[in-house]
Structure formats: C-alpha cells, structure tokens
Design a protein around this motif. Sequence first.
Motif, short mmCIF file in Angstrom:
data_model
loop_
_atom_site.label_atom_id
_atom_site.label_comp_id
_atom_site.label_asym_id
_atom_site.label_seq_id
_atom_site.Cartn_x
_atom_site.Cartn_y
_atom_site.Cartn_z
N GLY A 267 2.09 -0.72 -58.38
CA GLY A 267 1.45 -1.92 -57.83
C GLY A 267 0.83 -1.78 -56.46
N ALA A 268 0.84 -0.58 -55.85
CA ALA A 268 0.28 -0.44 -54.49
C ALA A 268 -1.24 -0.56 -54.52
N ARG A 269 -1.83 -1.18 -53.48
CA ARG A 269 -3.29 -1.36 -53.41
C ARG A 269 -3.77 -1.00 -52.01
N PRO A 270 -5.00 -0.44 -51.89
CA PRO A 270 -5.54 -0.16 -50.55
C PRO A 270 -5.43 -1.40 -49.67
N GLY A 271 -5.02 -1.19 -48.42
CA GLY A 271 -4.80 -2.32 -47.51
C GLY A 271 -3.32 -2.65 -47.36
N ASP A 272 -2.50 -2.28 -48.38
CA ASP A 272 -1.05 -2.50 -48.26
C ASP A 272 -0.48 -1.61 -47.16
N LYS A 273 0.62 -2.04 -46.59
CA LYS A 273 1.37 -1.23 -45.62
C LYS A 273 2.49 -0.49 -46.35
N VAL A 274 2.81 0.71 -45.84
CA VAL A 274 3.90 1.51 -46.42
C VAL A 274 5.13 1.39 -45.52
N TYR A 275 6.26 1.06 -46.13
CA TYR A 275 7.52 0.93 -45.39
C TYR A 275 8.58 1.86 -45.95
N VAL A 276 9.55 2.23 -45.11
CA VAL A 276 10.78 2.83 -45.61
C VAL A 276 11.96 2.08 -45.00
N SER A 277 13.07 2.06 -45.74
CA SER A 277 14.30 1.48 -45.20
C SER A 277 15.18 2.60 -44.66
N GLY A 278 15.97 2.30 -43.66
CA GLY A 278 16.94 3.26 -43.13
C GLY A 278 16.28 4.43 -42.41
N THR A 279 16.99 5.55 -42.35
CA THR A 279 16.47 6.75 -41.69
C THR A 279 16.28 7.85 -42.72
N LEU A 280 15.47 8.84 -42.37
CA LEU A 280 15.08 9.87 -43.33
C LEU A 280 15.72 11.22 -43.00
N GLY A 281 16.10 11.94 -44.03
CA GLY A 281 16.48 13.34 -43.86
C GLY A 281 17.96 13.62 -43.65
N ASP A 282 18.77 12.56 -43.46
CA ASP A 282 20.17 12.79 -43.09
C ASP A 282 20.96 13.50 -44.19
N ARG B 222 10.62 -10.45 -41.17
CA ARG B 222 11.59 -11.52 -40.86
C ARG B 222 12.81 -11.40 -41.78
N LEU B 223 12.57 -11.21 -43.07
CA LEU B 223 13.69 -11.08 -44.02
C LEU B 223 14.53 -9.85 -43.68
N GLY B 224 13.85 -8.76 -43.32
CA GLY B 224 14.57 -7.53 -42.96
C GLY B 224 15.46 -7.75 -41.76
N SER B 225 14.95 -8.49 -40.75
CA SER B 225 15.79 -8.65 -39.56
C SER B 225 16.91 -9.65 -39.83
N GLU B 226 16.71 -10.63 -40.71
CA GLU B 226 17.82 -11.51 -41.09
C GLU B 226 18.95 -10.74 -41.75
N LEU B 227 18.56 -9.71 -42.53
CA LEU B 227 19.56 -8.89 -43.22
C LEU B 227 20.11 -7.78 -42.31
N ALA B 228 19.54 -7.65 -41.12
CA ALA B 228 19.83 -6.53 -40.23
C ALA B 228 19.55 -5.21 -40.95
N ALA B 229 18.53 -5.19 -41.80
CA ALA B 229 18.15 -3.97 -42.51
C ALA B 229 17.09 -3.25 -41.70
N PRO B 230 17.35 -2.02 -41.26
CA PRO B 230 16.33 -1.30 -40.51
C PRO B 230 15.14 -0.93 -41.40
N LEU B 231 13.98 -1.48 -41.07
CA LEU B 231 12.77 -1.19 -41.84
C LEU B 231 11.73 -0.60 -40.90
N SER B 232 11.00 0.39 -41.38
CA SER B 232 9.94 0.98 -40.56
C SER B 232 8.63 0.98 -41.33
N CYS B 233 7.59 0.47 -40.65
CA CYS B 233 6.25 0.56 -41.23
C CYS B 233 5.70 1.93 -40.82
N ILE B 234 5.39 2.77 -41.79
CA ILE B 234 5.03 4.16 -41.47
C ILE B 234 3.57 4.49 -41.78
#
Length: 344
Positions: free
Chosen positions: A154-169, A297-309
């Motif tokens: 479902g991804a479309r040009p113009g969408d932002k890419v996010y990841v949750s948490g940290t990478l590589g651990d 906003r939903l991510g910060s309510e959940l205290a879920a670390p989200l990064s727009c990459i």
Amino acid sequence: MNDSGSQAEFQIIDRYLSAPELSFEREGVVLGIGDDAAIIDVPQGRQLAMSMDVLIEGVHFPPNADPALVANRALAVNLSDLAAMAAEPLCFTLGLVLPDSDPSWMQKFSAGLAPLARHYNCPLVGGDISSGARSICIQVQGLVEKGAAVRRSGARPGDKVYVSGTLGDAALALAMFGLATHLGDEFVLSDDNPSASCTQFFTEAYYKPQPQIELARVAGDCFTSAIDISDGLHGDLQHILDASDCGATIRLDALPYSASARCCVDDQNRLRAALFGGDDYGLCFTVAADRCAELERLGSELAAPLSCIGDIVEGARINYLDERGDPVRLDAEAFQHFNSQRAN
Ligand code: ADP
Ligand code: MG
C-alpha cells in the motif's frame, strides 16, 4: 512415535502444554487442546490472519540456549508478523520436534511461553510432537476487521517511511555472543567486554523482541503499508517497495540506534547491523504525509519510539542520503554479499 514415545508425548502435553497458564480460555476459542482439532469462532465482519515460523536448533538458536528464552522468541517472532498486518492475536498452535523427553527442558520451555501468551491473550490450542533434531514450529492466528489488514503493497510516493524502536541490536547480540553471522568476520563489537548493562540489553534485544502489537492496534489505521523487520531494514523495506511498485529515499542520519549500539560498535558496523542485521522485529511502515501528525501523537501517547527515516518516491530502489542530503554509495559488493548470505 512408538508406544512408549506416545506415552511420553501425552505426558508432555498433560504436564507442560495443556496447563491453564498456556491453554487458557479466550473469547472465540470454542475448543482447545484435547480433541482431534481445535474449534475457533471468527466473529462476523472479521477475517483470520495466519502466520508460521519454524526455528531449528543450531540454525535459529544456539543448542545451549535457555529454553525459556527460545520459547519466548519463537512466539514473539510470530506475534510480530501479526503486528505487521495490524491483526489482534487470537491463538496459536505448536509443532515440537524433540530429541528426547527431557522434562526440565520442557518445563522451562512452557514456562517461557506462558507469560507472552497471556500478555497478548493468545492461548495455545493444539499442536503435535514428534522425535528428531530439536525444532519448534509455531503458527499464530489473529483477527482483523474485514479488509483492514495492512499489506506490504500500500505504499505510495509522498508517504513517509517510519521505523519503531532501534535498529541493529539483535545482530549486535550475535556479534557479542561470538556467533558467526552473515555480516562477515569484521562484524564485531569494538570492545570485547561490553559493560553488564550493554550485555543485558543486547541479550534481551535478541531473545525478547517486542512484537509491536499495541502500536499496530492503536496506529495501524495510519499505516499505508507495513512489514516487521526480520532480515534488516534494507531487505525488508525493499519488500514493501517491490510490493508497492515504488522507491524510497532514506536518510542515514535518521536511523535510530540504542545507547548500547552507539557505545559498543564503530559507525560502519552499526550501519551494517541496522541495514542488514535482522532479528530486530520492530515495524517498518509508511504513512501518508497528511496523517503523520496523528501517527506521531498516537506514538507519543503509547510512549512508542518512532522515527521518520525518509520518503517513498517514484522508482524501485532505496537511495540512501547522508546528513547533508548527498547520495551515499554503499559498497555494491557488500550489498551482494549480505543479501546472498542471509539465512531465512
Ligand atoms: P492426533 O493424534 O489426533 O493428531 P495427538 O495425540 O497428536 O492428536 O494430540 C492430542 C491433543 O494434544 C490434540 O488436541 C493436539 O492438538 C494436542 N497437542 C499435541 N501436541 C501438542 C503441542 N506440541 N502443543 C499443544 N498441543 C498439542
Ligand atoms: Mg500427533
């Protein structure tokens, strides 16, 4: 199994698998362990999402690994697949191949499964046991509103890419354990003796991946596509791009790293772990630009670390940018190597 084998099989089921800690009652589970098949109600207007993972001793987990941790990981990676579809866990089945009927292994294994099963209200409803080299197969079932599952396509040009948490651990955990990885001989921590807290952090990152069920339940409606990161960001994001027929630009300086990853490994290996390491089990997902504020906003309510990459663009591949926005050419040979060596 032969007669005494089958006796042992029933004892294992009785003692360690059909106990209420693991095969508890749950709405929708009409019949669990004990008959020839389990019976499940699928509520009107919802659909079943199913996923399965097989873990083989010596391939997917070390032979001397703590059975409770192996159990936790086996269920967690399955739940992570449900999270990537934004499905609610319903129940699971368990195929076990065991070299012997070692009661202490079984006891620890079932004790390691139970807390996660409870936490996600996902009881064990059936399975099978056979003898042979130790392996564990879990199939989870989840529920989604009809048509609401989040797909890779479902991804479309113009969408932002996010990841949750940290990478590589999790990949750094393998380096710390001294296990050979597909990342090659140079993939090592910069310090042979990481601190106790880093050691514990990496170990938990590997054995106790956190399936992003809550994030997907709360924010899944904002996702245009999603995948759980099991093979490293590079390969997994590419699956989204292939399914969605588009490309992406990713800013390397936006990749999220843990404090332990920042202190225990050089820049090059940290990047390798993030892009090619695998076993992280956070989510990579895309969000339409006009819904990013809601998502955050939903991510910060959940205290879920989200990064727009980065961004979804026209094209087919991933373009990596440095902190100045200039294209980064990652070594093509290294790409080939990592991609072809990755075990499933
Ligand atoms: P069958 O011979 O009809 O396949 P089994 O004797 O293998 O049934 O299993 C008896 C019951 O125990 C079934 O309900 C089955 O789902 C359950 N069971 C067997 N192995 C497992 C397992 N590893 N985990 C959970 N339930 C199991
Ligand atoms: Mg059987």
